[in-house]
Design an enzyme around this catalytic site. Structure first.
Site, short mmCIF file in Angstrom:
data_model
loop_
_atom_site.label_atom_id
_atom_site.label_comp_id
_atom_site.label_asym_id
_atom_site.label_seq_id
_atom_site.Cartn_x
_atom_site.Cartn_y
_atom_site.Cartn_z
N GLY A 15 -13.96 54.77 52.20
CA GLY A 15 -14.66 54.43 53.44
C GLY A 15 -14.63 55.58 54.43
CG PHE A 33 -18.04 45.14 51.25
CD1 PHE A 33 -19.32 44.65 51.00
CD2 PHE A 33 -17.43 44.82 52.46
CE1 PHE A 33 -19.99 43.86 51.95
CE2 PHE A 33 -18.08 44.03 53.40
CZ PHE A 33 -19.36 43.56 53.14
CG LEU A 88 -3.22 48.45 42.47
CD1 LEU A 88 -4.39 48.73 41.51
CD2 LEU A 88 -3.48 49.18 43.80
CG LEU A 147 -7.08 52.86 56.11
CD1 LEU A 147 -5.62 53.15 55.83
CD2 LEU A 147 -7.87 54.17 56.11
CG ASN A 155 -2.59 40.89 45.92
OD1 ASN A 155 -1.73 40.07 45.55
ND2 ASN A 155 -3.88 40.69 45.77
CE1 TYR A 192 -11.52 44.43 60.79
CE2 TYR A 192 -11.55 44.31 63.18
CZ TYR A 192 -11.36 45.03 62.02
OH TYR A 192 -11.02 46.37 62.09
CE LYS A 231 -8.03 45.14 59.75
NZ LYS A 231 -7.63 46.13 58.75
CD GLN A 277 11.38 35.93 53.01
OE1 GLN A 277 10.61 35.61 53.92
NE2 GLN A 277 11.35 35.37 51.81
P1 NAD Z 1 -15.05 51.30 56.26
O1 NAD Z 1 -15.83 50.05 56.11
O2 NAD Z 1 -15.77 52.60 56.26
O3 NAD Z 1 -13.91 51.41 55.17
C1 NAD Z 1 -13.27 50.29 54.62
C2 NAD Z 1 -13.14 50.53 53.13
O4 NAD Z 1 -12.46 49.41 52.53
C3 NAD Z 1 -14.50 50.66 52.43
O5 NAD Z 1 -14.47 51.79 51.58
C4 NAD Z 1 -14.61 49.37 51.64
O6 NAD Z 1 -15.43 49.49 50.50
C5 NAD Z 1 -13.16 49.07 51.33
N1 NAD Z 1 -12.88 47.64 51.07
C6 NAD Z 1 -13.28 46.57 51.79
N2 NAD Z 1 -12.83 45.44 51.22
C7 NAD Z 1 -12.12 45.81 50.12
C8 NAD Z 1 -11.43 45.11 49.12
N3 NAD Z 1 -11.37 43.75 49.11
N4 NAD Z 1 -10.82 45.80 48.13
C9 NAD Z 1 -10.89 47.16 48.10
N5 NAD Z 1 -11.55 47.89 49.01
C10 NAD Z 1 -12.15 47.22 50.01
O7 NAD Z 1 -14.20 51.13 57.61
P2 NAD Z 1 -13.32 52.19 58.40
O8 NAD Z 1 -13.95 52.36 59.71
O9 NAD Z 1 -13.03 53.36 57.53
O10 NAD Z 1 -11.99 51.34 58.60
C11 NAD Z 1 -10.83 51.55 57.80
C12 NAD Z 1 -9.71 50.65 58.30
O11 NAD Z 1 -9.41 50.94 59.67
C13 NAD Z 1 -10.06 49.16 58.25
O12 NAD Z 1 -8.92 48.44 57.83
C14 NAD Z 1 -10.38 48.82 59.68
O13 NAD Z 1 -10.09 47.47 59.97
C15 NAD Z 1 -9.47 49.77 60.45
N6 NAD Z 1 -10.01 50.05 61.78
C16 NAD Z 1 -11.10 50.86 61.92
C17 NAD Z 1 -11.62 51.09 63.18
C18 NAD Z 1 -12.82 51.98 63.39
O14 NAD Z 1 -13.25 52.13 64.55
N7 NAD Z 1 -13.38 52.59 62.37
C19 NAD Z 1 -11.03 50.49 64.31
C20 NAD Z 1 -9.94 49.65 64.11
C21 NAD Z 1 -9.43 49.45 62.83
#
Ligand code: NAD
Ligand code: UDP
Length: 340
Positions: free
Chosen positions: A37, A61, A88, A98, A124, A170, A174, A187
């Site tokens: 991502g 996704f 996994l 992430l 997991n 969401y 989280k 734990q």
């Molecule tokens: P993104 O959507 O670009 O990346 C998320 C990645 O997770 C994607 O590659 C997606 O394919 C993968 N993914 C989703 N569901 C999955 C699953 N069930 N199994 C395996 N892979 C899965 O988003 P991002 O902006 O890169 O965010 C990354 C993390 O940082 C996320 O957890 C997000 O909640 C957190 N976050 C991001 C921001 C932001 O501003 N970008 C802010 C707060 C928190």
């Protein structure tokens, strides 16, 4: 050096971007879930260039193979197409967890899947961390504070979240992911780190992910009106992706197990004059306010600065310019490939 130019330069001259040599004692086996991502792929670049062994797990996704393709075939790199909702089994020293859609349209697209990813997926990964004795960093979010009633938000604030609203899959996902981290820590003795990340922008952001920075840049580049939801007086705090990545790595390698806010720039109106001024030909289209949209976000970032010694270095304007350049190249790429 702009990191995108840097990587494309190396892809023409050498097979891979340059990687530091690390002795076996310093080299870690690192899992990044969601590593294909936006944020995850930049984190992959940093940890690979630092000389670690990186395994990216992603179900694609919202991620893309293209974001990490420059590492495919490197002996320190592995890309696994896997959904974290399924168990996994691998051996690693650190886990950056992430995996989760991040933009509102993406996480609202399939709320049940978002909940499963953040709950079962996190369970997991914590189970994996427990079995192999790895440290796990959770990419949590400012959304755990919901539509805050207390300003500024420090890490002790419990938040103000509507548990049954459209953002709940969401936000609550989280929140429970954080709860799980501390349950496993207390734990089972799992070492956890929790980063509460605020709105991040930069190259490899999805062009159509519906976020304010990507929407405004795309609309401006295409000469379309900027869509402002509600009055435009809502605030967010932003950061450039490379600063976030440095913060994540510092937090992972620190001894701070309690949550830490990570963000660089204090509140900006989303209707920021900086973006608007760079696109004077565009005009504004006011649209109805999104349901449960947090009105004011004003983080307290003293903890990260004091305890991690972390200092964001990319000024807002520079970060925006890099992002605008990235979007221009993407639009060009799309235009050149649409008839192939
Ligand atoms: P993104 O959507 O670009 O990346 C998320 C990645 O997770 C994607 O590659 C997606 O394919 C993968 N993914 C989703 N569901 C999955 C699953 N069930 N199994 C395996 N892979 C899965 O988003 P991002 O902006 O890169 O965010 C990354 C993390 O940082 C996320 O957890 C997000 O909640 C957190 N976050 C991001 C921001 C932001 O501003 N970008 C802010 C707060 C928190
Ligand atoms: N927003 C907007 N126009 C857009 C996209 C978003 O006015 O085209 C607003 C949105 O209502 C919110 C803010 O910008 O108040 C940030 O939205 P984003 O989806 O980027 O992030 P989040 O709400 O998750 O912080």
């Amino acid at each position: 050096i702009d990191e995108v130019c840097f990587l494309s330069f190396y892809s023409f001259t050498q097979k891979y971007p340059p990687v530091k040599f690390l002795s076996e004692k310093d080299r870690k086996r690192i899992l990044i879930t969601g590593g294909a991502g936006f944020v995850g792929s930049h984190l992959t670049d940093k940890l690979m260039m630092d000389g670690h062994e990186v395994t990216v797990v992603d179900n694609f996704f919202t991620g893309r193979k293209r974001n990490v393709e420059h590492w495919i075939g490197h002996e320190n790199f592995e890309l696994i197409n896997h959904d974290v909702v399924e168990p996994l089994y691998i051996e690693v020293d650190q886990i950056y967890h992430l995996a989760s859609p991040a933009s509102p349209p993406n996480y609202m697209y399939n709320p049940i899947k978002t909940l499963k990813t953040n709950t079962i997926g996190t369970l997991n990964m914590l189970g994996l961390a427990k079995r192999v004795g790895a440290r796990l960093l959770l990419a949590s979010t400012s959304e755990v504070y919901g539509d805050p009633e207390m300003h500024p938000q420090n890490e002790d604030y419990w938040g103000h979240v509507n548990p049954i609203g459209p953002r709940a899959c969401y936000d609550e996902g989280k929140r429970v992911a954080e709860t799980m981290c501390y349950a496993y820590m207390k734990q089972e003795g799992v070492e956890v780190r929790v980063a509460r990340i605020f709105n991040t922008f930069g190259s490899r952001m999805h062009m159509n992910d519906g976020r304010v920075v990507s929407n405004f840049i795309l609309q401006a580049l295409q000469g379309e009106p900027l869509t402002v939801y509600g009055s435009g007086s809502q605030t967010r705090a932003f950061q450039y992706v490379s600063d976030l990545v440095n913060g994540l790595v510092s937090l992972m390698n620190s001894n701070i197990s309690s949550p830490v806010n990570l963000v660089s720039f204090l509140p900006e109106l989303i209707f920021t004059p900086l973006i608007v001024s760079s696109v004077s030909r565009s005009h504004i289209q006011f649209l109805p306010e999104a349901q449960d949209d947090p009105q004011r976000r004003r983080p307290d970032i003293r903890k990260a600065k004091m305890l991690l010694g972390w200092e964001p270095v990319v000024p807002l304007e520079e970060g925006l310019n890099k992002t605008i350049q990235y979007f221009s190249r993407e639009l060009e790429h799309q235009a050149n490939n649409q008839y192939i």
